[in-house]
Design a protein around this motif. Structure first.
Motif, PDB file in Angstrom:
ATOM      1  N   GLU A 205       0.831  -1.197   0.000  1.00  0.00           N
ATOM      2  CA  GLU A 205       0.000   0.000   0.000  1.00  0.00           C
ATOM      3  C   GLU A 205       0.869   1.250   0.000  1.00  0.00           C
ATOM      4  O   GLU A 205       2.011   1.227   0.464  1.00  0.00           O
ATOM      5  CB  GLU A 205      -0.899   0.048   1.246  1.00  0.00           C
ATOM      6  CG  GLU A 205      -1.856  -1.102   1.412  1.00  0.00           C
ATOM      7  CD  GLU A 205      -1.331  -2.147   2.375  1.00  0.00           C
ATOM      8  OE1 GLU A 205      -2.120  -2.991   2.833  1.00  0.00           O
ATOM      9  OE2 GLU A 205      -0.131  -2.106   2.674  1.00  0.00           O
ATOM     10  N   SER A 206       0.290   2.332  -0.491  1.00  0.00           N
ATOM     11  CA  SER A 206       0.945   3.625  -0.403  1.00  0.00           C
ATOM     12  C   SER A 206       0.842   4.139   1.026  1.00  0.00           C
ATOM     13  O   SER A 206       0.115   3.582   1.852  1.00  0.00           O
ATOM     14  CB  SER A 206       0.291   4.616  -1.364  1.00  0.00           C
ATOM     15  OG  SER A 206      -1.096   4.748  -1.065  1.00  0.00           O
TER      16      SER A 206
ATOM     17  N   GLY B 236      -0.280   6.292   4.138  1.00  0.00           N
ATOM     18  CA  GLY B 236      -1.455   7.023   4.553  1.00  0.00           C
ATOM     19  C   GLY B 236      -1.076   8.440   4.943  1.00  0.00           C
ATOM     20  O   GLY B 236       0.016   8.919   4.634  1.00  0.00           O
TER      21      GLY B 236
ATOM     22  N   LEU C 259      -5.619   6.204  -1.526  1.00  0.00           N
ATOM     23  CA  LEU C 259      -4.655   5.136  -1.267  1.00  0.00           C
ATOM     24  C   LEU C 259      -4.494   4.299  -2.528  1.00  0.00           C
ATOM     25  O   LEU C 259      -5.434   4.127  -3.295  1.00  0.00           O
ATOM     26  CB  LEU C 259      -5.140   4.237  -0.131  1.00  0.00           C
ATOM     27  CG  LEU C 259      -5.379   4.884   1.223  1.00  0.00           C
ATOM     28  CD1 LEU C 259      -5.899   3.846   2.214  1.00  0.00           C
ATOM     29  CD2 LEU C 259      -4.118   5.541   1.745  1.00  0.00           C
TER      30      LEU C 259
ATOM     31  N   THR D  27      -1.440   0.634   6.194  1.00  0.00           N
ATOM     32  CA  THR D  27      -1.031   2.037   6.178  1.00  0.00           C
ATOM     33  C   THR D  27      -1.992   2.834   7.050  1.00  0.00           C
ATOM     34  O   THR D  27      -3.198   2.608   7.029  1.00  0.00           O
ATOM     35  CB  THR D  27      -0.987   2.567   4.729  1.00  0.00           C
ATOM     36  OG1 THR D  27      -0.390   3.858   4.704  1.00  0.00           O
ATOM     37  CG2 THR D  27      -2.377   2.640   4.096  1.00  0.00           C
TER      38      THR D  27
END
Length: 113
Positions: free
Chosen positions: A6-7, A9, A20, A107
């Motif tokens: 995940e990117s 947060g 996201l 995240t």
């Protein structure tokens, strides 16, 4: 091997927006249903949104009309656009490949009032 990432947060104010992203590798991405989950402090992890290989989407009631899940099969990436964020949206957000044991690392999303 399969990887799900995940990117980052963020900390956002109530009413704000955040997107996201989650990239998956080591699988035939386009053939898999992808899901976004979240876990608030002291609560169980819950499914927030899901998108099938054909693009059909489902949402938990609390985010309907505010969140949008989408996917880019060419980039093997699934997105979660979150608008009109509320403090109760705070939590760790996870990406998962449905019907597999593969999760992202999670995240943190924090929404301040």
């Amino acid at each position: 091997q399969v990887q799900v990432a995940e990117s980052e947060g963020d900390l956002v104010q109530a009413g704000g927006s955040l997107r996201l992203s989650c990239a998956a590798s080591g699988i035939i991405f386009s053939a898999n249903t992808m899901g976004w989950y979240r876990q608030a402090p002291g609560k169980q992890r819950e499914l927030v949104a899901e998108i099938t290989s054909s693009g059909r989407t489902t949402y938990t009631n609390s985010v309907k009309g505010r969140f949008t899940i989408s996917r880019d099969n060419a980039e093997s990436t699934v997105y979660l656009q979150m608008n009109t964020l509320k403090p109760e949206d705070t939590g760790v957000y996870y990406c998962k490949i449905k019907n597999t044991p593969y999760w992202g690392q999670g995240t943190q999303v924090t929404v301040s009032s």
